[in-house]
Design a protein around this motif. Structure first.
Motif, PDB file in Angstrom:
ATOM      1  N   VAL A 157       0.827  -1.251   0.109  1.00 18.44           N
ATOM      2  CA  VAL A 157      -0.143  -0.177  -0.137  1.00 18.44           C
ATOM      3  C   VAL A 157       0.750   1.212  -0.122  1.00 18.44           C
TER       4      VAL A 157
ATOM      5  N   ILE B 190       2.378   1.681  -3.451  1.00 16.90           N
ATOM      6  CA  ILE B 190       1.332   2.249  -4.514  1.00 16.90           C
ATOM      7  C   ILE B 190       1.124   3.897  -4.223  1.00 16.90           C
ATOM      8  N   VAL B 191       0.677   4.074  -2.835  1.00 17.98           N
ATOM      9  CA  VAL B 191       0.533   5.484  -2.266  1.00 17.98           C
ATOM     10  C   VAL B 191       1.449   6.253  -2.606  1.00 17.98           C
TER      11      VAL B 191
ATOM     12  N   ALA C 129       3.331   5.615  -6.764  1.00 13.18           N
ATOM     13  CA  ALA C 129       2.248   5.617  -7.779  1.00 13.18           C
ATOM     14  C   ALA C 129       1.527   7.048  -7.565  1.00 13.18           C
TER      15      ALA C 129
ATOM     16  N   LEU D   3       3.791   9.725  -9.104  1.00 11.93           N
ATOM     17  CA  LEU D   3       3.762  10.148 -10.344  1.00 11.93           C
ATOM     18  C   LEU D   3       2.293  10.572 -10.751  1.00 11.93           C
ATOM     19  N   ILE D   4       1.162  10.096  -9.885  1.00  9.83           N
ATOM     20  CA  ILE D   4      -0.266  10.691 -10.278  1.00  9.83           C
ATOM     21  C   ILE D   4      -0.144  12.081  -9.743  1.00  9.83           C
TER      22      ILE D   4
ATOM     23  N   LEU E 292       1.612  14.340 -12.072  1.00 10.34           N
ATOM     24  CA  LEU E 292       1.103  14.518 -13.757  1.00 10.34           C
ATOM     25  C   LEU E 292      -0.212  15.227 -13.485  1.00 10.34           C
ATOM     26  N   PHE E 293      -0.837  15.249 -12.094  1.00 15.29           N
ATOM     27  CA  PHE E 293      -2.229  15.880 -12.146  1.00 15.29           C
ATOM     28  C   PHE E 293      -1.768  17.548 -12.198  1.00 15.29           C
TER      29      PHE E 293
ATOM     30  N   SER F 106       0.948  18.671 -13.409  1.00 12.50           N
ATOM     31  CA  SER F 106       1.498  19.389 -14.593  1.00 12.50           C
ATOM     32  C   SER F 106       0.525  19.576 -15.711  1.00 12.50           C
ATOM     33  N   ASN F 107      -0.339  18.430 -15.454  1.00 12.50           N
ATOM     34  CA  ASN F 107      -1.805  18.608 -16.417  1.00 12.50           C
ATOM     35  C   ASN F 107      -2.652  20.105 -16.224  1.00 12.50           C
TER      36      ASN F 107
END
Lengths: 484, 250
Positions: B25, B28-29, B32, B36-37, B40-41, B43-44
């Motif tokens: 966990v 992933i937390v 990821a 990463l998430i 990315l969020f 940056s988007n």
């Protein structure tokens, strides 16, 4: 790679290579009786000494050694199994061997005969052995410094070799292999394994009864096929390991049982490199056949490392991990979506930037800005000038037109003279005198009827004794239209 | 704090299982999610803002590119109009040139020029907005507009005391390029000739504006000894001159 074929009666060693299937050396030694029992090794110490001497005498390698074990402790079964990971195969195989009475922990290995990925099923030759039995052999060899990489049954090895022989494909045949003490018979139908049987031969090679006994096995197989209602008949018998003296007798014997069956000696020389080897390969087919196993053999030693409890632990762990795996999958999906979206946005921004920064656009924008500023200035200046013109035109025009209008308004009894004009106030100063006092009001009324004046302020008159005329007190403010 | 995975002969203890779950966990937390998430969020989001700006800029640029041709036409048209309007005024004259012009005109009318006073514009600050005639409709309209503007300004100040003051002088910065020479001239001669000259100047609007005049008469002893009535006209005018159009446009 070294393959060791160990039976109750002899030991054979083949030094070769598995990838190119080449045989470099072959050694053989008989073993005195009484070293083995049905349940395993009877005299481990003596067997160890024999092996030690064998190794030393032939200077055999001690690593990468595979043992082909001809023992009742290893049980084979040909099965159809689902395609599973090796660690998971135990759960499938254990019930299949439940009819075999073994008290200790069981270990399962298997050789993959064929595989159908569509139906996700395999044909396998599975082998079951007790962990203690395998440990016994591993420790036996470890005692002389030899590390066994794998243990396999002769049947698995032979099937691997037969599959490599092109002639065997699509044939219904029996392969008979004499290993010096027993005869292994394998029935193949359309190239696929069906059934096998190993028979202890009481007749010695070179005797007339030996060939009869060999041929009799074919008769038994024909009976087996009838009993099993197999819709095929044996078309070929391949003999291997039988001396040239007995070979023709065996062929004759088989021909007497069924004249339609073709009989020939198994030919494997073409499979070996080099093919023209002078080594007695036909007498050592079983250890040689182990070279053919390759990756399709999931061996017993490898599977010994698979602890059922540990597998269960990890399976349980796997179940527990499912939500985490779902979370991980979701994270990967989110990353993929965000990553894809990121690429899309970057591409979009690049396209926009390329347009905005293109030389043609930049040049046009610069010209636009310059023109916009210039036009604004020009328009403002034009507005200012037009405003000034309009303001100028709002003033009366102090021309003689005003004089003419005044002349018309004065009448016969009034004389007037324009004295001055002030544009700021619009006041037109007039000297007006009347010869008749009673005509002054008419004169003022006339002035007011003209559109000449914005305002006419009349405050009265006074009489001038010298001129004998009435001086009129009037202040006139010109209108916007005056003089036009 | 240290974590130790107990092998237990290859077996997993309950503690190991919990630890592995926790690690999974956290991985992933942490990796990821945070690694990463989130970037990315963020940056988007930044990219989206940049795209919105770029799209607005593109739209603006497209409109400008389309308008460039029209602006070129407008520019030519405005220059022509300005030239036409400017042609209604005098070109820039120095004071001696004004003198020459006025004196020669007076002489052509058979008049005697007795006095001339010229006040030249000192600098560009002298460029003026001409106030309309005090009794004209424009003046009344301007007064009404001024009252409205004042009322509006008072209201705005009431509504928002800290609001920025409107830039009332913004439009006053525009240079019309118009310069005013204030002229006063005293002329003597026959009344009719003087009136003709006055009419002539009155007709030269908008280049000339007669701001006032005064008539005087005097009896003069002529050469023959007889008394002759002589008229004197004091004429006040404003002459409007314009400087080179291009010079102003720059």
């Amino acid at each position: 790679m070294l393959t060791i074929y160990l039976t109750k009666h002899m030991i054979q060693a083949v030094a070769g290579a598995g990838k190119t299937i080449s045989v470099d050396r072959i050694y053989q030694q008989r073993i005195p009786a009484g070293l083995f029992t049905h349940s395993g090794i009877a005299d481990a110490a003596e067997l160890s000494d024999i092996l030690q001497a064998f190794w030393v005498r032939h200077q055999l390698p001690k690593k990468d050694v595979m043992l082909v074990l001809d023992s009742g402790q290893l049980v084979n079964k040909f099965l159809t199994a689902p395609i599973l990971r090796p660690a998971a195969m135990r759960n499938f195989l254990a019930p299949e061997f439940s009819d075999i009475n073994r008290s200790g922990e069981q270990v399962f290995g298997y050789w993959i005969a064929s595989e159908d990925k569509k139906s996700k099923m395999r044909q396998i030759m599975a082998t079951m052995a007790e962990r203690t039995a395998l440990t016994q052999y591993i420790e036996l060899f470890a005692g002389i410094g030899v590390q066994l990489t794998e243990i396999v049954t002769p049947l698995c090895s032979l099937l691997a070799m037969l599959r490599a022989i092109p002639d065997m494909n699509r044939q219904t045949a029996v392969v008979q292999l004499w290993n010096g003490s027993s005869l292994t018979n394998i029935l193949l139908m359309n190239g696929d394994y069906v059934y096998s049987r190993t028979t202890q031969m009481f007749q010695q090679p070179g005797t007339a009864n030996f060939s009869v006994e060999v041929a009799r096995q074919i008769g038994r197989f024909e009976q087996f096929m009838k009993a099993q209602q197999l819709d095929a008949s044996i078309s070929h018998v391949y003999l291997a390991g039988i001396s040239p003296d007995d070979l023709s007798d065996c062929m004759d014997g088989i021909a007497q049982i069924d004249a339609d069956i073709a009989v020939s000696e198994l030919e494997i020389a073409s499979l070996l490199h080099p093919a023209d080897s002078e080594l007695p390969v036909m007498d050592s087919l079983i250890p040689i056949s182990a070279l053919f196993l390759g990756r399709d053999y999931i061996g017993l030693i490898r599977q010994m490392g698979v602890d059922p409890e540990r597998v269960r632990d990890w399976q349980e762990m796997g179940h527990r991990m499912r939500p985490v795996a779902v979370l991980g999958g979701a994270a990967v999906a989110v990353i993929a979506v965000l990553g894809g979206y990121h690429l899309y946005l970057s591409h979009t921004l690049d396209a926009l930037t390329t347009y905005n920064e293109s030389p043609l656009v930049v040049r046009n924008i610069a010209e636009y800005d310059q023109l916009a500023q210039a036009n604004h200035s020009l328009q403002a200046r034009l507005d200012e000038l037009n405003g000034d013109i309009a303001a100028g035109e709002s003033y009366p025009v102090p021309s003689s037109t005003i004089n003419r209008t005044l002349e018309e308004a004065r009448g016969a009894y009034v004389e007037l003279d324009v004295r001055s004009y002030d544009a700021q106030t619009g006041v037109l100063t007039i000297d007006a005198t009347a010869s008749e006092v009673d005509m002054i009001h008419a004169f003022i009324a006339n002035l007011r009827t003209t559109e000449l004046f914005y305002d006419v302020t009349y405050t009265g008159y006074n009489y001038d004794e010298g001129a004998q005329r009435w001086s009129v007190h009037v202040v006139c403010t010109l209108s916007q239209q005056a003089g036009r | 704090m240290t974590f130790k995975l107990e092998t237990n002969g290859g077996r997993l203890t309950p503690r190991d299982k919990k630890l592995l779950l926790l690690l999974a966990v956290v991985f992933i937390v942490g990796v990821a999610g945070y690694g990463l998430i989130r970037p990315l969020f963020v940056s988007n989001g930044q990219l989206r803002e940049q795209i919105v700006q770029a799209q607005e800029e593109k739209q603006e640029n497209k409109e400008k590119v389309v308008l460039v041709t029209q602006y070129r036409i407008n520019n030519e048209k405005l220059k022509q109009e300005l030239e036409q309007v400017s042609g209604r005024y005098f070109a820039w004259m120095e004071s001696q040139q004004i003198d020459a012009k006025l004196t020669q005109t007076a002489l052509q009318y058979g008049l005697q020029a007795q006095a001339l006073d010229i006040q030249m514009p000192q600098d560009e600050a002298d460029m003026q907005d001409l106030a309309p005639y005090v009794n004209s409709e424009q003046a009344q309209q301007a007064a009404s507009d001024a009252d409205d503007a004042q009322a509006e300004e008072t209201q705005e100040q009431t509504d928002s005391s800290d609001a920025e003051e409107p830039s009332a002088s913004a439009t006053k910065d525009v240079k019309s390029g118009l310069y005013t020479a204030v002229v006063s001239m005293q002329l003597q001669g026959a009344r009719d000739q003087l009136q003709s000259l006055l009419d002539s100047y009155a007709a030269q609007q908008p280049a000339v504006r007669v701001t006032g005049f005064q008539w005087n008469t005097a009896s003069v002893v002529g050469a023959d000894g007889a008394l002759t009535e002589v008229a004197t006209l004091t004429l006040n005018m404003e002459l409007y001159m314009i400087k080179n159009t291009e010079e102003i446009a720059e």
